[in-house]
Design a protein around this motif. Structure first.
Motif, PDB file in Angstrom:
ATOM      1  N   THR A 148       0.855  -1.197   0.000  1.00  0.00           N
ATOM      2  CA  THR A 148       0.000   0.000   0.000  1.00  0.00           C
ATOM      3  C   THR A 148       0.885   1.240   0.000  1.00  0.00           C
ATOM      4  O   THR A 148       1.868   1.303   0.740  1.00  0.00           O
ATOM      5  CB  THR A 148      -0.907   0.027   1.245  1.00  0.00           C
ATOM      6  N   ASP A 149       0.535   2.225  -0.827  1.00  0.00           N
ATOM      7  CA  ASP A 149       1.285   3.482  -0.845  1.00  0.00           C
ATOM      8  C   ASP A 149       0.726   4.405   0.223  1.00  0.00           C
ATOM      9  O   ASP A 149      -0.358   4.983   0.065  1.00  0.00           O
ATOM     10  CB  ASP A 149       1.195   4.135  -2.224  1.00  0.00           C
ATOM     11  N   GLY A 318      -8.109  -7.929  -3.970  1.00  0.00           N
ATOM     12  CA  GLY A 318      -7.396  -8.618  -2.898  1.00  0.00           C
ATOM     13  C   GLY A 318      -7.171  -7.771  -1.665  1.00  0.00           C
ATOM     14  O   GLY A 318      -7.357  -8.231  -0.535  1.00  0.00           O
ATOM     15  N   LYS A 319      -6.753  -6.515  -1.868  1.00  0.00           N
ATOM     16  CA  LYS A 319      -6.531  -5.628  -0.719  1.00  0.00           C
ATOM     17  C   LYS A 319      -7.828  -5.407   0.058  1.00  0.00           C
ATOM     18  O   LYS A 319      -7.847  -5.447   1.295  1.00  0.00           O
ATOM     19  CB  LYS A 319      -5.973  -4.293  -1.205  1.00  0.00           C
ATOM     20  N   ALA A 352     -10.596  -0.477   0.818  1.00  0.00           N
ATOM     21  CA  ALA A 352     -10.546  -0.085  -0.595  1.00  0.00           C
ATOM     22  C   ALA A 352      -9.430   0.925  -0.840  1.00  0.00           C
ATOM     23  O   ALA A 352      -8.742   0.888  -1.865  1.00  0.00           O
ATOM     24  CB  ALA A 352     -11.897   0.495  -1.020  1.00  0.00           C
ATOM     25  N   LEU A 353      -9.219   1.834   0.114  1.00  0.00           N
ATOM     26  CA  LEU A 353      -8.157   2.838  -0.006  1.00  0.00           C
ATOM     27  C   LEU A 353      -6.781   2.180  -0.041  1.00  0.00           C
ATOM     28  O   LEU A 353      -5.862   2.678  -0.707  1.00  0.00           O
ATOM     29  CB  LEU A 353      -8.255   3.812   1.172  1.00  0.00           C
ATOM     30  N   LEU A 387      -5.358   4.069  -9.412  1.00  0.00           N
ATOM     31  CA  LEU A 387      -6.291   5.148  -9.736  1.00  0.00           C
ATOM     32  C   LEU A 387      -7.726   4.742  -9.423  1.00  0.00           C
ATOM     33  O   LEU A 387      -8.477   5.498  -8.778  1.00  0.00           O
ATOM     34  CB  LEU A 387      -6.149   5.521 -11.208  1.00  0.00           C
ATOM     35  N   ILE A 388      -8.123   3.540  -9.851  1.00  0.00           N
ATOM     36  CA  ILE A 388      -9.502   3.091  -9.602  1.00  0.00           C
ATOM     37  C   ILE A 388      -9.744   2.927  -8.107  1.00  0.00           C
ATOM     38  O   ILE A 388     -10.808   3.314  -7.590  1.00  0.00           O
ATOM     39  CB  ILE A 388      -9.770   1.774 -10.356  1.00  0.00           C
ATOM     40  N   SER A 389      -8.783   2.363  -7.391  1.00  0.00           N
ATOM     41  CA  SER A 389      -8.933   2.198  -5.942  1.00  0.00           C
ATOM     42  C   SER A 389      -9.071   3.549  -5.241  1.00  0.00           C
ATOM     43  O   SER A 389      -9.875   3.697  -4.314  1.00  0.00           O
ATOM     44  CB  SER A 389      -7.732   1.436  -5.372  1.00  0.00           C
ATOM     45  N   ALA A 390      -8.282   4.536  -5.683  1.00  0.00           N
ATOM     46  CA  ALA A 390      -8.356   5.869  -5.078  1.00  0.00           C
ATOM     47  C   ALA A 390      -9.725   6.497  -5.306  1.00  0.00           C
ATOM     48  O   ALA A 390     -10.310   7.082  -4.382  1.00  0.00           O
ATOM     49  CB  ALA A 390      -7.261   6.759  -5.647  1.00  0.00           C
TER      50      ALA A 390
END
Length: 442
Positions: A148-149, A318-319, A352-353, A387-390
């Motif tokens: 994760t960033d 997965g996250k 999700a983040l 991008l989609i997750s953000a």
């Protein structure tokens, strides 16, 4: 003599001290650091897909260094192996602080975020393996969707959050610290070249000297800077990714304050290095790592080739499943308990983040797939999934933020003007968790 206000400012000159301090303060905030990182990624994509894409590759692949020390690296490798060490040093300091003073200092408080982080690493890796197994791809990239960033994730949370519980940020920070530790261990163990025991022994001796200096309360950059560079060079030549040296030094720095000290060494080092990490190290890495060719064919490869598809599935699905499922199972079957200020809907949005896997995911992608074509497709998958997750997480967090804002407004309502909000005549206040009984999903 006062400076002439009509004098022209020197282009690219050194900023005056007050302006430098203001810039450094801004770069210590998650929002600004995340925006700088985003800007670097956008510039990289525009440069690599602009009218002169060859110039991007020429500069990225330009070699310089000190060959006698085994340091003849490209610009891209200098940013990944050199500058990114500063980022991991700061991450090591954060981990040490959490272990000594924060959420990880006791098993009871550490259990939930640690289990969530471990599940958030295991499930993406398993989904990647399943995707490439069904498609006949390479398992080499199993670790890419694990990371994760933290800079991007905290930036999104900071932009959206005005009424979200403070415990949500603490949960994310603790989760990301454990996540970073897992990524560091993966890089050190699985992505090593031929080991040089003599260089590694020298690096270990340097770390012992670093520890002794800390124990002896020796201060001064003139002592630690050359020692740190020496440890980094020896680690690189030892065959272990040199970012591990940054983490090790961060973990050694003392986080407790002695009598008469205004701040411990770890806090002072983080105060000095965080602007360097957020304003130079991470953005330059992103500039020379995120410059992938974006075309219809390239995007098509993301969803048709097993390796990039595994990265997308691992990060996005997965996250989310790993972190949310791990948190729920830990709260359900162990003594760990979710913070009463949080609802399960908050945890889902946070999960999700965590699908934003920019910096470390790109680094692991480069290590796992040094082949140009496949490596570019994996990078594109990381960028697209992040991008989609953000965007998805921002929508979920915004919805939760609106709910908490309404609850806080209700808490502050005092229609009879008696000086005490009406909610205090009733049950516990809304902003203290009134709508969040244990087991409720928001």
């Amino acid at each position: 003599m006062a400076p002439d206000p009509r004098a022209r400012a020197l282009f690219l000159g050194v900023l005056p001290v007050p302006e430098r301090q203001a810039v450094a303060r801004a770069l210590r905030t998650e929002t600004v650091g995340g925006l700088v990182l985003l800007a670097a990624a956008v510039v990289a994509l525009a440069w690599a897909n602009g009218p002169f894409p060859g110039s991007y590759e020429r500069i990225r692949d330009l070699h310089f260094g000190i060959p006698a020390l085994g340091l003849d690296l490209s610009v891209g490798h200098w940013t990944a192996d050199g500058l990114l060490t500063v980022f991991f040093l700061v991450a090591g300091i954060e981990l040490k602080r959490e272990l000594v003073l924060g959420e990880l200092r006791t098993p009871a408080t550490a259990a939930l975020p640690v289990i969530a982080a471990l599940c958030g690493m295991a499930v993406p890796a398993a989904l990647y393996a399943a995707a490439v197994g069904l498609g006949g791809g390479s398992l080499d990239g199993w670790a890419v969707p694990m990371a994760t960033d933290i800079a991007f994730a905290l930036a999104v949370l900071a932009v959206v959050s005005t009424h979200l519980p403070a415990s949500l940020r603490a949960f994310l920070l603790t989760l990301a610290v454990v996540d970073d530790l897992g990524a560091i261990l993966v890089i050190a163990v699985f992505f090593t070249t031929d080991l040089n025991p003599y260089a590694l022994a020298g690096a270990f001796a340097g770390l012992i000297a670093f520890y002794v200096l800390q124990r002896a309360r020796v201060s001064g950059w003139w002592c630690y800077l050359p020692l740190g560079i020496t440890i980094w060079v020896l680690t690189y030549n030892g065959g272990i990714h040199p970012t591990a040296a940054g983490v090790a030094m961060g973990l050694i720095l003392r986080t407790t304050r002695d009598d008469g000290e205004t701040a411990p060494p770890a806090e002072r080092a983080e105060h000095l290095l965080r602007p360097v990490s957020a304003g130079m190290a991470v953005p330059l890495f992103a500039l020379f790592a995120a410059g992938v060719s974006i075309s219809v064919d390239a995007l098509g490869e993301v969803f048709t080739s097993p390796e990039p598809l595994g990265v997308v599935v691992g990060l996005m699905l997965g996250k989310t499943l790993g972190i949310f499922g791990g948190t729920y199972l830990a709260a359900r079957f162990t003594r760990a308990r979710l913070n009463p200020d949080l609802a399960w809907a908050d945890v889902f949005a946070l999960a999700a983040l965590a699908g934003i896997g920019f910096t470390v995911a790109l680094l692991i992608g480069e290590l796992a797939f040094p082949q140009a074509a496949l490596g570019e497709h994996v990078k594109a998958a990381v960028l697209l999934a992040s991008l989609i997750s953000a965007l998805l997480a921002a929508l979920l967090l915004r919805r939760r933020n609106l709910l908490y804002r309404r609850l806080c407004e209700q808490e502050d309502t005092d229609p009879d003007a008696e000086g005490m909000p009406d909610v205090h005549h009733q049950a516990p206040p809304a902003c203290a968790g009134m709508d969040r009984p244990e087991g409720r999903f928001g």
